[in-house]
Design an enzyme around this catalytic site. Structure first.
Site, PDB file in Angstrom:
ATOM      1  N   GLY A 133       0.824  -1.207   0.000  1.00 50.46           N
ATOM      2  CA  GLY A 133       0.000   0.000   0.000  1.00 50.46           C
ATOM      3  C   GLY A 133       0.855   1.252   0.000  1.00 50.46           C
ATOM      4  O   GLY A 133       1.680   1.463  -0.885  1.00 50.46           O
ATOM      5  N   ALA A 357      15.581   6.669 -34.126  1.00 49.27           N
ATOM      6  CA  ALA A 357      16.365   6.280 -32.960  1.00 49.27           C
ATOM      7  C   ALA A 357      17.687   7.052 -32.903  1.00 49.27           C
ATOM      8  O   ALA A 357      18.222   7.300 -31.824  1.00 49.27           O
ATOM      9  CB  ALA A 357      16.623   4.776 -32.970  1.00 49.27           C
TER      10      ALA A 357
END
Lengths: 463, 76
Positions: A133, A357
């Site tokens: 959590g 790229a």
């Protein structure tokens, strides 16, 4: 009972973990140990000041209450005032249920404090037990997350998952080290022992806290680290190690392994290295690797760590899978990250840089401090043969099949001559100079040393 | 522990380097793929005994396809 007796009884108590983390006899706790579930303090790592806090797994499983959360916020703010890294040692089930919404409020304040400090001081998270959590998102907001062998990170544990959705899973399949190292990319470094994880955290602290100045570098012939055949893929990591002085701390080695991100030193100064790895997915950029590199580039930029970019990239990975994974949206992050960079950054094209790229790997148009290329490197929109296949599609279709390979070879040679090799790229100014593999370290070092120091003024959002 | 070696990208199988029953070490080449105009070796991560080679030379593999299955070696 004396503290040392307690430590022998339970190695999970915060004072034991913090004492183990800091240089011997340097740990000064900010408060005495109590029932808040958190202990924080300052000390040194390799002599540099560092702030650290640890959740107390021996009290309610390390659950975070309002008071404990306030301790963490205080620690982060103290680190900002000291301009020192802050390290969180996590072992916590999340918010304290007994405190109700007050604990949620506290956990949220930890998140907000982490974000306020983001990009200003290095924030590292060392997860040694379950982190669920709020205790999962706490680390996730920081710059680098490390995991020990018993660590698990998840939003909700296996019992809740089973109750709510009926899905059957184990803590390991849900949030174990392998899951986060390979699949989710949550964790940058996993270790086989708590001791090794603590040592790696210390190494990272030392690299970021004491960055040093560039001194003389010894030349090494890096050319032998590439295979002879330009078609053969190879592991780029020995080349990364060859560029750096010695120590290499690779982040996310198993997630998106087609790009390597590593911290180390060059001439004694802390630097970050981004390198395509042809061994994995041919070294193509794709959605995950672009995202991994973007976050690394922004982290280095926010802490003033200069970048070295080693380029051998055939392009973006084509295909439906990539487009659906958002290679356009996620790939754009790398263009953004490099364009935004204020830190000195040097690119070295070792073999090839093609197409989009080429731009994304810190091309001169994105503001690279300098772009160098090895003598046999190719910088182009695509490989000559592929280009000819498109430009001369009709011609090639018309020639008889038995002559096609000869014609293709002729046209390829002609195309290569027309668009020009690396000399043409130098002429255009997109490559600053051709350097030999043997001179590369010295050239990178002198370029970085001569560039004005820069540092991005932004946080390091978990991209 | 068994190791499943899967294709990381679409590729042609250019060469199969090992055979069933062979013992390989971590980092050894199992097959060589041809993709993006490159020869890309596929390596064993952990090493072991080759239990199955799931591809033949000339095959096209998709991302995620099984290439080879390795059995772990019994501890010496």
């Amino acid at each position: 009972m004396s503290l040392s007796t307690l430590e022998r009884i339970d190695p999970r108590i915060p004072s034991a973990r913090l004492t183990q983390f800091f240089d011997p006899d340097s740990f000064e706790p900010f408060t005495t140990a109590d029932s808040s579930g958190v202990l924080a303090g300052k000390g040194t790592v390799d002599g540099s000041p560092v702030v650290a806090f640890a959740t107390d797994a021996t009290i309610q499983g390390g659950a975070m209450g309002r008071d404990g959360c306030a301790r963490i916020v205080h620690a982060i703010e103290a680190a900002v005032r000291l301009d020192a890294p802050v390290v969180g040692i996590w072992h916590s089930g999340g918010a304290r249920l007994q405190e109700g919404v007050a604990s949620l409020d506290g956990v949220g304040r930890v998140f907000a404090a982490t974000v306020r400090a983001s990009g200003r001081i290095p924030q590292l998270s060392l997860v040694l037990g379950a982190a669920a959590g709020g205790a999962a998102y706490g680390p996730a907001l920081t710059d680098i997350v490390l995991m020990g062998p018993d660590a698990k990170i998840f939003v909700t544990g296996p019992d809740v998952v089973r109750t709510v959705t009926g899905e059957d899973c184990t803590a390991d399949s849900l949030g174990g080290a392998d899951v986060h190292a390979r699949r989710s990319g949550v964790v940058a470094i996993t270790c086989d022992s708590d001791e090794a994880a603590i040592e790696r955290t210390r190494r990272l602290c030392a690299l970021l806290a004491d960055q040093g100045e560039i001194g003389p570098v010894r030349d090494r012939d890096l050319g032998s680290l590439l295979p002879e055949s330009p078609r053969r893929a190879y592991d780029v990591r020995p080349l990364v190690a060859g560029v750096l002085d010695g120590e290499v701390l690779e982040l996310h080695p198993k997630w998106a392994p087609n790009i390597v991100t590593a911290l180390g030193r060059l001439g004694g100064r802390t630097v970050g290295v981004v390198a395509n790895n042809p061994l994995r997915r041919g070294g193509c950029l794709d959605a995950a690797s672009a995202e991994k590199a973007s976050r690394f580039v922004r982290m280095c930029d926010s802490f003033g760590v200069p970048l070295i970019v080693l380029v051998d990239v055939p392009g973006y990975l084509p295909g439906v899978g990539q487009e659906w994974e958002g290679v356009v949206r996620r790939g754009a992050k790398l263009l953004y990250a490099f364009s935004e960079c204020a830190v000195p950054r040097v690119t070295v094209v070792t073999r090839k840089a093609y197409g989009g790229a080429y731009i994304a790997m810190n091309a001169s148009c994105l503001g690279a401090t300098a772009v160098y290329a090895w003598p046999t490197a190719e910088v182009a929109v695509m490989g000559a043969e592929a280009a000819v296949g498109i430009l001369h599609r009709r011609t090639l279709a018309e020639v008889p099949a038995q002559r096609r390979s000869t014609v293709l070879a002729e046209l390829t040679a002609e195309h290569a001559r027309l668009v020009g090799g690396i000399d043409r790229a130098v002429e255009l100014g997109v490559v600053d100079a051709v350097v030999t593999p043997a001179d590369t370290r010295a050239v990178i070092a002198s370029t970085l040393a001569g560039a004005p120091a820069g540092r991005g003024s932004h946080g390091n959002i978990p991209l | 522990m068994a190791e499943e070696v899967r294709a990381e990208m679409v590729a042609n199988v250019w060469k199969v380097v090992v055979g069933v029953g062979d013992t390989v070490s971590a980092g050894d080449t199992l097959v060589i793929l041809d993709s993006m105009k490159m020869e890309i070796p596929v390596l064993s991560e952990d090493g072991g005994r080759v239990a199955q080679i799931a591809v033949r030379e000339g095959d096209v593999v998709q991302e995620g396809d099984l290439i080879a299955l390795l059995d772990g070696l019994p501890a010496a």
